[in-house]
Design a protein around this motif. Sequence first.
Motif, PDB file in Angstrom:
ATOM      1  N   LYS A 480       5.919  14.818 -12.835  1.00  0.00           N
ATOM      2  CA  LYS A 480       5.205  13.569 -12.555  1.00  0.00           C
ATOM      3  C   LYS A 480       6.194  12.441 -12.318  1.00  0.00           C
ATOM      4  O   LYS A 480       7.348  12.477 -12.748  1.00  0.00           O
ATOM      5  N   VAL A 481       5.684  11.372 -11.632  1.00  0.00           N
ATOM      6  CA  VAL A 481       6.490  10.184 -11.358  1.00  0.00           C
ATOM      7  C   VAL A 481       6.951   9.581 -12.683  1.00  0.00           C
ATOM      8  O   VAL A 481       6.160   9.447 -13.634  1.00  0.00           O
ATOM      9  N   LYS A 510      11.902  11.315 -11.151  1.00  0.00           N
ATOM     10  CA  LYS A 510      10.949  11.392 -10.035  1.00  0.00           C
ATOM     11  C   LYS A 510      10.409   9.998  -9.762  1.00  0.00           C
ATOM     12  O   LYS A 510      10.017   9.263 -10.673  1.00  0.00           O
ATOM     13  N   THR A 511      10.427   9.636  -8.462  1.00  0.00           N
ATOM     14  CA  THR A 511       9.844   8.363  -8.030  1.00  0.00           C
ATOM     15  C   THR A 511       8.632   8.647  -7.166  1.00  0.00           C
ATOM     16  O   THR A 511       8.286   9.807  -6.900  1.00  0.00           O
ATOM     17  N   GLU A 512       7.990   7.584  -6.712  1.00  0.00           N
ATOM     18  CA  GLU A 512       6.760   7.747  -5.942  1.00  0.00           C
ATOM     19  C   GLU A 512       7.006   8.486  -4.639  1.00  0.00           C
ATOM     20  O   GLU A 512       6.173   9.261  -4.179  1.00  0.00           O
ATOM     21  N   HIS A 513       8.167   8.231  -4.016  1.00  0.00           N
ATOM     22  CA  HIS A 513       8.441   8.868  -2.715  1.00  0.00           C
ATOM     23  C   HIS A 513       9.694   9.731  -2.723  1.00  0.00           C
ATOM     24  O   HIS A 513      10.189  10.112  -1.665  1.00  0.00           O
ATOM     25  N   ASP A 526      11.674  12.612  -0.596  1.00  0.00           N
ATOM     26  CA  ASP A 526      11.055  13.932  -0.759  1.00  0.00           C
ATOM     27  C   ASP A 526      11.483  14.873   0.363  1.00  0.00           C
ATOM     28  O   ASP A 526      11.699  16.078   0.133  1.00  0.00           O
TER      29      ASP A 526
END
Length: 532
Positions: A480-481, A510-513, A526
């Motif tokens: 997860k982010v 982990k980041t949003e993109h 990504d």
Amino acid sequence: MSSKVLKTNVGNTIVPGSSYYTNLHLSAVASLYPPSPRNVKHMCEAKLPQETPKEQSKLIRVYYTEPSYFGYNPGSYLIKETRYGVQQEWHAASDELVADDAVPGSPVAAVGWWVNSADGQEFGDTWETRVYYVDKNGNIRERVNHSSFKPTTADDFDAELHKPEELIPPTPGWKQTPLHSGGSNAKSDGTTFPIVSPLPTTKLAAIHFDAGNIYVFYQEADASIHVLISQPGRGWQVQSGEVVNSQMVKPGAPLSATVGGWNEVRLFYVTPQDQLGEAYEDSHTPWMKTKMPSYNLGNSTAMISAVAWNYASPFFQIRIYVAGERNELQEYSFSRNADAISRDTDGWIVPNQTSSGLVSQKTLGSSVPLSAVAAVMLENGCNPKVYFHPRSIIAEWDVCAKTMFPAGLAKVGEKSIARRTIEEETRVKIQEEEERKREEQRKRAEEIKREEARKREEEKKGPALSADDTKQKQEMTKVKVGQKVPVKSKALLGKIKNQSGCEMGYEWEKTEHGWKCAGGSHTLTDAEFAGL
């Protein structure tokens, strides 16, 4: 001889306020066919060794320079030829172009002889001509042609050109002697010409001996006069030592030479005081300055040309012709005849002014470059002919008849036009082939560039991931982010470091993109992570 005037673009380059010599130069050779032994008055009136042929044709060839009108060599000068024969009078050869690579204002000098004549007594049917000039690279060059008079006149350049599609580099029909491949100090093998870069304003003079030697005179960078010598079986060499030192000759001085019995060579030049000077050499005498009257040429740009006959006899004669200010020719005479010898001048006679029969359209000042001048002798008697430029034509002055013939310049022949057409087609073909090769090279360079980029990318990605490495990569995509994941796989860690530029990169968030390293200064999208 024809009196028809054929116009051309011949003229002098006038530079206001200057004293430059003309940029349009002349040279000439002459003979008779069938040839006869030289008509020399021997001591005791000895008979000639063989009878003179009853019917002979007069052969004269004049070489001149003019700016190039070809598109492929802008800025160069051309060396061209016009001929005289009894049947055709003044006419062009089947290819009148001698050279197309002359430097602007190049001098020109020519020699010619019957090839099978070793001593002036036996002759064949082949006439050899050699023309000397300065090319656009500043080197003295030699071009050679043979004319065969049996059964009909034919020249080396009459052979058919290669077809355009064979991509043979086009050249004038006259054969150019190649330069020494080893540079200016190389020894000639008899088929090459020395690399000589003379004074940029040098003039040239050339002579040919019956024994086969050729002398070409020129000025070095310091203005001293030197000579190139060709000997049968030995080729070309630069004679050691100078003919005339730089203090005795004017830079860019006109040069003219004669040759006769016992290898007598007389070189005439112009001194810094605009007077005639002479240097002498023979089989037993090294170069020496001779005594001459103080002949002042009267104009700082006057050109000269000399002829001589009856060497080694009491009837020895020299004539030197100078272009005058109003299209007149000045004649300087020497005679060994006892009746003509003066104690004060040692055989030289007071200059004689001869009118050419032409009047210039305007008064010429001393700043106007004067015409080139070329004198020749036919072997069957005292009959000098002098060629010069009275503006838009080449004129012939018959010294004995005291008559001027406007010889003009022959129009370009049909064979020459056809030759130039084939050469132009060849140049187009060569240009197209060169462009095709350049395009192939460009495409190949781009292909190599792409291949190198691909290799860099492969190196950047490193080796392929193993099954365990791929499994960790897949597990990382499911987090997860905001969640941080330590990278345990060395192979995957290496790819992440190469892609992100992060030197550490052991833990990623982990980041949003995409992803960012624990330090927060390096990121991966990504898409970039998926491409690992």
